[in-house]
Design a protein around this motif. Structure first.
Motif, PDB file in Angstrom:
ATOM      1  N   ARG A  70       0.766  -1.180  -0.068  1.00 30.27           N
ATOM      2  CA  ARG A  70       0.127   0.047   0.081  1.00 30.27           C
ATOM      3  C   ARG A  70       0.849   1.233   0.109  1.00 30.27           C
ATOM      4  NH1 ARG A  70      -2.636  -0.423   4.869  1.00 30.27           N
ATOM      5  NH2 ARG A  70      -3.476  -2.328   4.001  1.00 30.27           N
ATOM      6  N   ARG A  71       1.804   1.463   0.731  1.00 29.22           N
ATOM      7  CA  ARG A  71       2.847   2.323   0.836  1.00 29.22           C
ATOM      8  C   ARG A  71       3.642   2.578  -0.444  1.00 29.22           C
ATOM      9  NH1 ARG A  71       4.406   0.472   5.740  1.00 29.22           N
ATOM     10  NH2 ARG A  71       6.238  -0.603   5.054  1.00 29.22           N
ATOM     11  N   LEU A  72       4.033   1.394  -1.327  1.00 28.83           N
ATOM     12  CA  LEU A  72       4.647   1.624  -2.434  1.00 28.83           C
ATOM     13  C   LEU A  72       3.662   2.046  -3.523  1.00 28.83           C
ATOM     14  CD1 LEU A  72       6.739  -1.807  -2.565  1.00 28.83           C
ATOM     15  CD2 LEU A  72       7.534   0.697  -2.385  1.00 28.83           C
ATOM     16  N   ALA A  73       2.213   1.706  -3.531  1.00 28.20           N
ATOM     17  CA  ALA A  73       1.452   2.358  -4.283  1.00 28.20           C
ATOM     18  C   ALA A  73       1.270   3.830  -4.278  1.00 28.20           C
ATOM     19  CB  ALA A  73       0.095   1.592  -4.191  1.00 28.20           C
TER      20      ALA A  73
ATOM     21  N   ASP B 276       3.557   6.046  -3.089  1.00 26.05           N
ATOM     22  CA  ASP B 276       4.427   6.253  -3.246  1.00 26.05           C
ATOM     23  C   ASP B 276       4.522   6.585  -5.012  1.00 26.05           C
ATOM     24  OD1 ASP B 276       5.397   6.737  -0.703  1.00 26.05           O
ATOM     25  OD2 ASP B 276       6.687   4.829  -0.829  1.00 26.05           O
ATOM     26  N   ASP B 277       3.953   5.425  -5.570  1.00 27.83           N
ATOM     27  CA  ASP B 277       4.370   5.595  -6.955  1.00 27.83           C
ATOM     28  C   ASP B 277       3.052   6.573  -7.560  1.00 27.83           C
ATOM     29  OD1 ASP B 277       4.878   4.603  -9.588  1.00 27.83           O
ATOM     30  OD2 ASP B 277       3.114   3.418  -9.680  1.00 27.83           O
ATOM     31  N   ALA B 278       2.103   6.557  -6.812  1.00 26.82           N
ATOM     32  CA  ALA B 278       1.122   7.835  -7.418  1.00 26.82           C
ATOM     33  C   ALA B 278       1.663   9.101  -7.087  1.00 26.82           C
ATOM     34  CB  ALA B 278      -0.363   7.392  -6.580  1.00 26.82           C
ATOM     35  N   THR B 279       2.178   9.344  -6.165  1.00 26.02           N
ATOM     36  CA  THR B 279       2.718  10.751  -6.001  1.00 26.02           C
ATOM     37  C   THR B 279       3.899  10.967  -6.632  1.00 26.02           C
ATOM     38  OG1 THR B 279       3.760  10.040  -3.931  1.00 26.02           O
ATOM     39  CG2 THR B 279       1.471  10.750  -3.696  1.00 26.02           C
ATOM     40  N   SER B 280       4.574  10.138  -7.424  1.00 23.56           N
ATOM     41  CA  SER B 280       5.960  10.296  -8.149  1.00 23.56           C
ATOM     42  C   SER B 280       6.016  11.077  -9.002  1.00 23.56           C
ATOM     43  CB  SER B 280       6.724   9.013  -8.273  1.00 23.56           C
ATOM     44  OG  SER B 280       6.265   8.233  -9.295  1.00 23.56           O
ATOM     45  N   ASP B 281       6.967  11.551  -9.830  1.00 31.90           N
ATOM     46  CA  ASP B 281       6.940  12.602 -10.928  1.00 31.90           C
ATOM     47  C   ASP B 281       6.675  11.738 -12.276  1.00 31.90           C
ATOM     48  OD1 ASP B 281       7.203  14.757  -9.361  1.00 31.90           O
ATOM     49  OD2 ASP B 281       9.795  14.651  -9.892  1.00 31.90           O
ATOM     50  N   SER B 282       7.078  10.440 -12.122  1.00 31.91           N
ATOM     51  CA  SER B 282       6.835   9.562 -13.344  1.00 31.91           C
ATOM     52  C   SER B 282       5.442   8.795 -13.568  1.00 31.91           C
ATOM     53  CB  SER B 282       8.016   8.351 -13.244  1.00 31.91           C
ATOM     54  OG  SER B 282       7.688   7.892 -12.049  1.00 31.91           O
ATOM     55  N   TYR B 283       4.541   9.173 -12.432  1.00 32.27           N
ATOM     56  CA  TYR B 283       3.474   8.473 -12.526  1.00 32.27           C
ATOM     57  C   TYR B 283       2.614   9.191 -14.034  1.00 32.27           C
ATOM     58  CZ  TYR B 283      -1.279   7.061 -11.320  1.00 32.27           C
ATOM     59  OH  TYR B 283      -2.632   6.391 -11.195  1.00 32.27           O
TER      60      TYR B 283
END
Length: 144
Positions: A115-118, A120-127
């Motif tokens: 859940r934390r990885l998801a 982090d991925d949703a808030t990253s610049d490459s999303y």
């Protein structure tokens, strides 16, 4: 075939309350929810059997006057399966109580990490970027 509206309403209420209790974290509430849900399903199966009739023995009465034995057999099978499931769930709740002093189901550490990885991925610049670095909804890609 006439359906008793009272049985349908009772079955719906039991299934609804049972489904609500199944979503709780306490195994005791899950146990009660499973009992309510199974009783609601059994009543729904009973209501599908139609009106009461004579015993379904061949040659004892006319076929139109016999009751349908299939819903009764399905209910009996469902009762046995529910009993086994409840015994297993009760053993799990008892063991949880022995080990932790409560019967609440804890979060799985692996689920929390995913859940934390998801997040982090949703808030990253490459999303939302494609393989060539363009945004998915970039209008310049539509002309190419």
């Amino acid at each position: 075939m006439e359906v008793n509206l009272t049985l349908v309403l009772v079955a719906g209420a039991l299934v609804g309350c049972g489904a609500y209790l199944l979503l709780e974290r306490s195994l005791t509430r899950v146990l009660v929810g499973l009992v309510l849900l199974s009783n609601g399903v059994n009543i729904a199966l009973l209501s599908t059997g139609g009106r009461a009739g004579d015993a379904p023995f061949y040659g004892s009465t006319a076929v139109d006057d016999m009751s349908d034995p299939l819903p009764q057999a399905m209910i009996l099978t469902a009762i046995v399966i529910t009993l086994a499931t409840l015994a297993f769930l009760l053993a799990m709740a008892h063991r949880s109580w022995q080990l932790t002093g409560h019967d609440d189901v804890q979060d799985d550490t692996e689920d929390a990490r995913i859940r934390r990885l998801a997040v982090d991925d949703a808030t990253s610049d490459s999303y939302g970027l494609t393989a060539d670095g363009q945004d998915d909804d970039d209008p310049r890609q539509e002309g190419s």
